[in-house]
Design a protein around this motif. Structure first.
Motif, PDB file in Angstrom:
ATOM      1  N   GLY A 169       0.910  -1.272   0.053  1.00  0.00           N
ATOM      2  CA  GLY A 169      -0.081   0.119   0.103  1.00  0.00           C
ATOM      3  C   GLY A 169       0.765   1.318  -0.165  1.00  0.00           C
ATOM      4  N   GLU A 170       1.920   1.249   0.336  1.00  0.00           N
ATOM      5  CA  GLU A 170       2.882   2.379   0.169  1.00  0.00           C
ATOM      6  C   GLU A 170       2.931   3.055  -0.982  1.00  0.00           C
ATOM      7  N   THR A 177      -3.581   3.509  -9.160  1.00  0.00           N
ATOM      8  CA  THR A 177      -2.450   2.970  -8.909  1.00  0.00           C
ATOM      9  C   THR A 177      -2.904   1.454  -8.052  1.00  0.00           C
ATOM     10  N   PHE A 178      -3.958   1.245  -7.367  1.00  0.00           N
ATOM     11  CA  PHE A 178      -4.523   0.025  -6.980  1.00  0.00           C
ATOM     12  C   PHE A 178      -4.520  -0.887  -8.051  1.00  0.00           C
ATOM     13  N   PHE A 179      -5.322  -0.532  -9.123  1.00  0.00           N
ATOM     14  CA  PHE A 179      -5.228  -1.329 -10.247  1.00  0.00           C
ATOM     15  C   PHE A 179      -3.865  -1.864 -10.946  1.00  0.00           C
ATOM     16  N   ILE A 180      -3.105  -0.987 -10.936  1.00  0.00           N
ATOM     17  CA  ILE A 180      -1.665  -1.234 -11.283  1.00  0.00           C
ATOM     18  C   ILE A 180      -1.125  -2.012 -10.712  1.00  0.00           C
ATOM     19  N   GLY A 194      -7.842  -5.607 -14.652  1.00  0.00           N
ATOM     20  CA  GLY A 194      -8.994  -4.652 -14.436  1.00  0.00           C
ATOM     21  C   GLY A 194      -8.349  -3.116 -14.206  1.00  0.00           C
ATOM     22  N   PHE A 195      -9.462  -2.235 -14.798  1.00  0.00           N
ATOM     23  CA  PHE A 195      -9.283  -0.799 -14.401  1.00  0.00           C
ATOM     24  C   PHE A 195     -10.202  -0.152 -13.810  1.00  0.00           C
ATOM     25  N   SER A 196     -11.279  -0.969 -13.546  1.00  0.00           N
ATOM     26  CA  SER A 196     -12.584  -0.499 -12.894  1.00  0.00           C
ATOM     27  C   SER A 196     -13.325  -1.505 -12.393  1.00  0.00           C
ATOM     28  N   LEU A 197     -14.631  -0.978 -12.049  1.00  0.00           N
ATOM     29  CA  LEU A 197     -15.431  -2.228 -11.270  1.00  0.00           C
ATOM     30  C   LEU A 197     -15.978  -3.192 -12.247  1.00  0.00           C
ATOM     31  N   TYR A 198     -16.401  -2.678 -13.373  1.00  0.00           N
ATOM     32  CA  TYR A 198     -16.862  -3.639 -14.292  1.00  0.00           C
ATOM     33  C   TYR A 198     -15.828  -4.564 -14.814  1.00  0.00           C
ATOM     34  N   PHE A 228      -6.889   8.139  -0.289  1.00  0.00           N
ATOM     35  CA  PHE A 228      -7.940   7.713  -1.489  1.00  0.00           C
ATOM     36  C   PHE A 228      -8.889   9.183  -1.519  1.00  0.00           C
ATOM     37  N   GLU A 229      -9.217   9.625  -0.500  1.00  0.00           N
ATOM     38  CA  GLU A 229     -10.395  10.941  -0.347  1.00  0.00           C
ATOM     39  C   GLU A 229      -9.757  12.048  -1.207  1.00  0.00           C
TER      40      GLU A 229
END
Length: 280
Positions: A169-170, A177-180, A194-198, A228-229
């Protein structure tokens, strides 16, 4: 001469030819309502010409393919011609020339994306977290490049089950960056998941390296939870949900796909002892 791009006929799957460079792939050369593309030092593929030895051949829908250093396809962009380009066995150009076509690019890569393809062209392996030093625009482009690259070998990938993948998580400051990081953890540097919810729902159905059940260990999760906010940019704010809701929906999709998500926070562990939160 090494070629950097190939032109592939969508209908037959045959490679029409190769070229050293493509001008206008970003859609910046407009002719009336169409995008002009110039294939510099283009040469027809002899196998393609051999296929039309008895007939007149035309192409209508093309793929502009990006080649690696071994001249293998690593990604492509679709290009539609409003009028067929006709190639005749008697009048096709047998040498290198600049081929100019006018049509519609289904997707237009940014100049940043085109530059990022260079990381995937070399024979040497990529390093983990190479994207850590990228700008926000580059990270967005990198995610799209890895998505397109994944599509080029989608059917050759075997799915694993029961694996454990670790996210640090750093380096994760937003959903891009989560999906990467997730794609890299599952499929190695330059990997995609993935790159999105769908899209992550599609990945969980198979064909992208792993299917449930599997486990994600998310180390240093507090970095993301704190950032993230503020990283929820203007483009994402136009959606009718909050970042908290997006995060909740993401976890729900993962869990419904048979994924166990473990959160570890070194920050909390140092203050209060070991900390672990399972979501399964």
């Amino acid at each position: 001469m090494k070629y950097r791009f190939a032109v592939i006929d969508d209908e037959s799957g045959l490679t029409v030819g190769y070229c050293r460079d493509v001008v206008g792939l970003t859609g910046d050369i407009i002719v009336e309502t169409y995008e002009k593309v110039i294939f510099e030092q283009f040469v027809f593929n002899e196998d393609f010409i051999g296929n039309i030895i008895k007939t007149k051949q035309s192409v209508h829908n093309l793929y502009i393919a990006i080649l690696n250093d071994e001249e293998k396809v690593i990604g492509s962009y679709h290009y539609h011609l409003p009028e067929s380009y006709i190639i005749h066995k008697l009048n096709y150009n047998k040498g290198n020339f600049n081929l100019e076509l006018t049509g519609i690019l289904e997707t237009k890569p940014s100049p940043v994306e085109l530059r990022l393809w260079e990381f995937l062209k070399g024979a040497q392996s990529l390093e983990n977290n190479i994207w850590q030093g990228f700008s926000k625009e580059e990270r967005s482009g990198w995610l799209n490049v890895t998505r397109i690259h994944s599509a080029s070998n989608h059917f050759a990938r075997l799915d694993k089950r029961g694996e454990v993948y670790t996210l640090d998580g750093e380096y994760i400051s937003d959903f891009t960056t989560f999906f990467i990081a997730l794609g890299e953890a599952i499929n190695g540097p330059g990997g995609y998941y993935g790159f999105s919810l769908y899209s992550i729902s599609d990945c969980l159905c198979g064909g992208f390296g792993t299917v449930g059940p599997f486990t994600i260990h998310w180390k240093n999760a507090h970095y993301f939870l704190e950032r993230f906010e503020e990283e929820w940019d203007q483009e994402e704010r136009c959606y009718r949900f909050s970042p908290q809701q997006y995060f909740t929906d993401l976890l729900t999709i993962l869990v419904s796909g048979g994924v166990t998500v473990n959160f570890f926070s070194n920050k909390i562990a140092k203050q209060e002892g070991d900390f672990e939160m399972d979501i399964n």
